[in-house]
Structures are given as structure tokens and as C-alpha cells.
Design a protein around this motif. Structure first.
Motif, PDB file in Angstrom:
ATOM      1  N   ASP A 131      51.770  82.379  42.072  1.00 41.01           N
ATOM      2  CA  ASP A 131      51.947  81.272  41.127  1.00 41.01           C
ATOM      3  C   ASP A 131      53.146  81.517  40.211  1.00 41.01           C
ATOM      4  O   ASP A 131      53.924  80.606  39.941  1.00 41.01           O
ATOM      5  CB  ASP A 131      50.688  81.052  40.290  1.00 41.01           C
ATOM      6  N   THR A 169      47.520  83.380  47.084  1.00 43.81           N
ATOM      7  CA  THR A 169      47.980  84.372  46.123  1.00 43.81           C
ATOM      8  C   THR A 169      48.006  85.722  46.819  1.00 43.81           C
ATOM      9  O   THR A 169      47.335  85.918  47.821  1.00 43.81           O
ATOM     10  CB  THR A 169      47.050  84.398  44.898  1.00 43.81           C
ATOM     11  N   ARG A 196      56.620  79.225  40.235  1.00 41.40           N
ATOM     12  CA  ARG A 196      57.168  78.615  39.014  1.00 41.40           C
ATOM     13  C   ARG A 196      58.603  79.081  38.775  1.00 41.40           C
ATOM     14  O   ARG A 196      59.486  78.292  38.434  1.00 41.40           O
ATOM     15  CB  ARG A 196      56.296  78.941  37.800  1.00 41.40           C
TER      16      ARG A 196
END
Length: 116
Positions: free
Chosen positions: A14, A3, A18
Motif C-alpha cells: 500500500d 500485501t 501510494r
């Protein structure tokens, strides 16, 4: 993939991953529908180059050819960094993120072509 640990960016990886899955799926489906086959890698890269070019074009701080060159180098550095991260994070079967996404799309296309 890690991250955003450097704090330079404001959106977590994240969320980006997505979103990328959705966008990649859409691009693959649209290109396959237009060509009747999976797209060439160069067509997909050119699509993303269009997106990056649009961002550079909209950047009001870029005025000269050198400014645009530095913007393109910044994009290239982001791409290289992400490619290295992704290479290190292939799935348990050794597949790349792109291969996993396109396999899912292949599966969707196969299911939609089967008689119901």
C-alpha cells in the motif's frame, strides 16, 4: 494487489503503491512539459531503468559483470511478478494502473489549459 505476504520485503505494498502514484505523476508531468506531449513508453521505461541502474551501481556487493547480470535478473523477476499482479487487478473498467494514473494526469492538464 496482495500485501507483502512472504515477509521478504520491509515496506507494505500500500505504501509502495501510494508512492508510485506520486512518482508516476511527477514523471509524466515533467516528461509532458519537456516534450509538449505524452511521453513514449520507451522513455518512461528508460527513466525507471536509470533508477534501477543507479541502485545496482550503489550495491557494494556487485563487482563483476556476472554480479551485475544477476542483479539485473533480480530486477527483471520483480518487474515480471508485479506486471502479472497488475494485469490481474485492472480496475472495474478494465483499465491498467498506468492508464488510471495517466488519465488523472490528462485531466489535470486539461483543467490547467482551460481559461479561468
Amino acid at each position: 494487489m496482495p500485501t507483502n505476504s512472504e515477509g521478504l520485503l520491509s515496506i507494505d505494498d500500500d505504501v509502495k503503491i501510494r508512492t508510485l502514484q506520486i512518482i508516476m505523476g511527477t514523471v509524466e508531468r515533467e516528461f509532458r512539459a519537456a516534450a509538449g506531449r505524452p511521453p513514449k513508453a520507451d522513455d518512461v521505461m528508460d527513466f525507471y531503468a536509470l533508477a534501477i541502474g543507479a541502485l545496482l551501481d550503489a550495491d557494494t556487493r556487485l563487482h563483476t559483470e556476472e554480479d551485475f547480470h544477476l542483479g539485473a535478473l533480480t530486477a527483471a523477476n520483480h518487474i515480471k511478478s508485479r506486471a502479472i499482479q497488475m494485469r490481474a487487478s485492472h480496475d472495474a473498467h478494465g483499465r491498467s494502473f498506468y492508464e488510471v494514473i495517466t488519465a488523472k494526469i490528462d485531466e489535470i492538464f486539461e483543467q490547467s489549459e482551460r481559461p479561468h
